[in-house]
Design a protein around this motif. Structure first.
Motif, short mmCIF file in Angstrom:
data_model
loop_
_atom_site.label_atom_id
_atom_site.label_comp_id
_atom_site.label_asym_id
_atom_site.label_seq_id
_atom_site.Cartn_x
_atom_site.Cartn_y
_atom_site.Cartn_z
N LEU A 243 0.84 -1.19 0.00
CA LEU A 243 0.00 0.00 0.00
C LEU A 243 0.87 1.24 0.00
N ARG B 83 -0.17 -2.74 -14.69
CA ARG B 83 -1.45 -2.94 -15.40
C ARG B 83 -2.42 -3.79 -14.59
N LEU B 84 -1.91 -4.84 -13.91
CA LEU B 84 -2.83 -5.80 -13.30
C LEU B 84 -2.57 -6.06 -11.82
N LEU B 85 -1.31 -6.31 -11.47
CA LEU B 85 -1.04 -6.82 -10.12
C LEU B 85 -1.26 -5.78 -9.03
N SER B 86 -1.15 -4.50 -9.39
CA SER B 86 -1.38 -3.46 -8.39
C SER B 86 -2.45 -2.49 -8.87
N ASN B 87 -3.07 -1.82 -7.93
CA ASN B 87 -3.95 -0.69 -8.26
C ASN B 87 -3.17 0.57 -7.92
N VAL C 119 -3.74 3.50 -7.73
CA VAL C 119 -4.42 4.50 -6.90
C VAL C 119 -4.04 4.34 -5.43
N ILE C 120 -3.83 3.09 -5.01
CA ILE C 120 -3.55 2.86 -3.59
C ILE C 120 -2.28 2.06 -3.33
#
Lengths: 223, 84
Positions: free
Chosen positions: B11, B66-70, B72-73
């Protein structure tokens, strides 16, 4: 008659409730499988609650790559009314169609309870028939519903009147008590509470009706 | 060549971490004292076919974004999992 498409992902589980609710309000509603590549002929699209793709990785993280999401993005860009409820809200944030993200609840508690919401903006397709300050009792049912965004995004939400609904008493740690947000144009809305489960006083509350009536009545290109 | 890669997702600073906070609160009861700033995250291990290790890391970084993390957070970093 208004035609509403209810998107069904593998793992959705509120699609019948959503379909039933908008049908009860006079809309013609039908399911749209997640592999669909167009949304022609619909006036509005609902992404229902559930656990799309098992919520693996993060809620909405895999669903956003379903073929239908390109069609949803195109539909939204053209001004079509799009509503994400609970898991559908998570999918819309992951897809970048709504700002922010939904995090695990404060206290790591799965919450299933009625909440009192306050209508903060009537400039969205979900709230145009409601009034600012109106209180609505609508249930929540989620583990990852804590709305999160950075300071810049929050300031932009406030500046563009994109905070649609707030919790009267914050149940999950959401920033600024946010329960639902819209895009700048107001035609894409997401919320964690379930208006489709608040359609009858016999079952606890009919306060979801004003929201879904707004949505069903919202023409393409609202605002 | 085939390169073993690990992607760590954590995070972003300033984003509340209820999992990390819960773990941290449990530690004193288990006799672990003096531990603070516990942050929970995810780790993904994979093998990537690429010309060299830096290309493999670049692929992993793109996948992480692209996929494993967002973004934004979350932050994501890719590293080699080769023993050495």
């Amino acid at each position: 008659m208004t035609r509403i498409g209810v998107v069904v992902f593998p793992g959705s589980n509120c699609e019948y409730d959503a379909l039933g609710a908008v049908s009860a309000l006079g809309a013609e509603a039908e399911f749209v499988w997640h592999s669909a590549t167009h949304l022609d002929g619909f006036d509005g699209v609902i992404l229902p609650g559930g656990f799309a793709h098992g919520d693996y990785l993060r809620p909405g993280a895999l669903a956003r790559f379903s073929p239908v999401m390109e069609a949803v993005a195109e539909f939204a860009r053209a001004g079509g009314a799009v509503l994400g409820i609970c898991n559908g809200f998570q999918v819309l944030t992951e897809a970048g169609l709504l700002p922010g993200a939904l995090q695990k609840n404060r206290g790591l508690t799965f919450l299933c309870q009625p909440t009192t919401l306050t209508v903060e903006s009537t400039a969205s397709v979900l709230t145009r028939d409601a009034f600012r300050g109106q209180e609505l009792v609508i249930p929540i049912n989620h583990f990852s519903g804590s709305y999160t965004c950075d300071d810049e995004t929050w300031a932009s939400l406030v500046a563009h009147d994109q905070i649609v609904l707030r919790y009267k008493e914050n149940p999950n740690g959401s920033r600024d008590d946010i329960a639902g947000v819209s895009n700048v144009e107001g035609n894409v809305v997401g919320l964690m509470p379930h208006p489709e489960r608040a359609m009858s006083t016999l079952l606890g509350s009919a306060d979801g009706r004003v929201l879904l009536e707004s949505f069903v009545g919202a023409p393409v290109g609202a605002r | 060549m085939n390169y073993p890669i690990i992607v760590d997702v954590t995070l972003r600073e300033g984003i509340a971490d209820p999992e990390g906070a819960t773990i941290e609160r449990a530690l004193p009861a288990l006799g672990f004292n003096g531990i603070s700033h516990v942050r929970a995250g995810k780790s993904f291990r994979m093998n990537i076919d690429a010309e060299d290790e830096s290309s493999a890391l670049a692929i992993a970084a793109a996948l992480a974004q692209r996929l494993l993390s967002n973004p934004v957070i979350e932050n994501a970093t890719a590293r080699s999992a080769a023993k050495g």
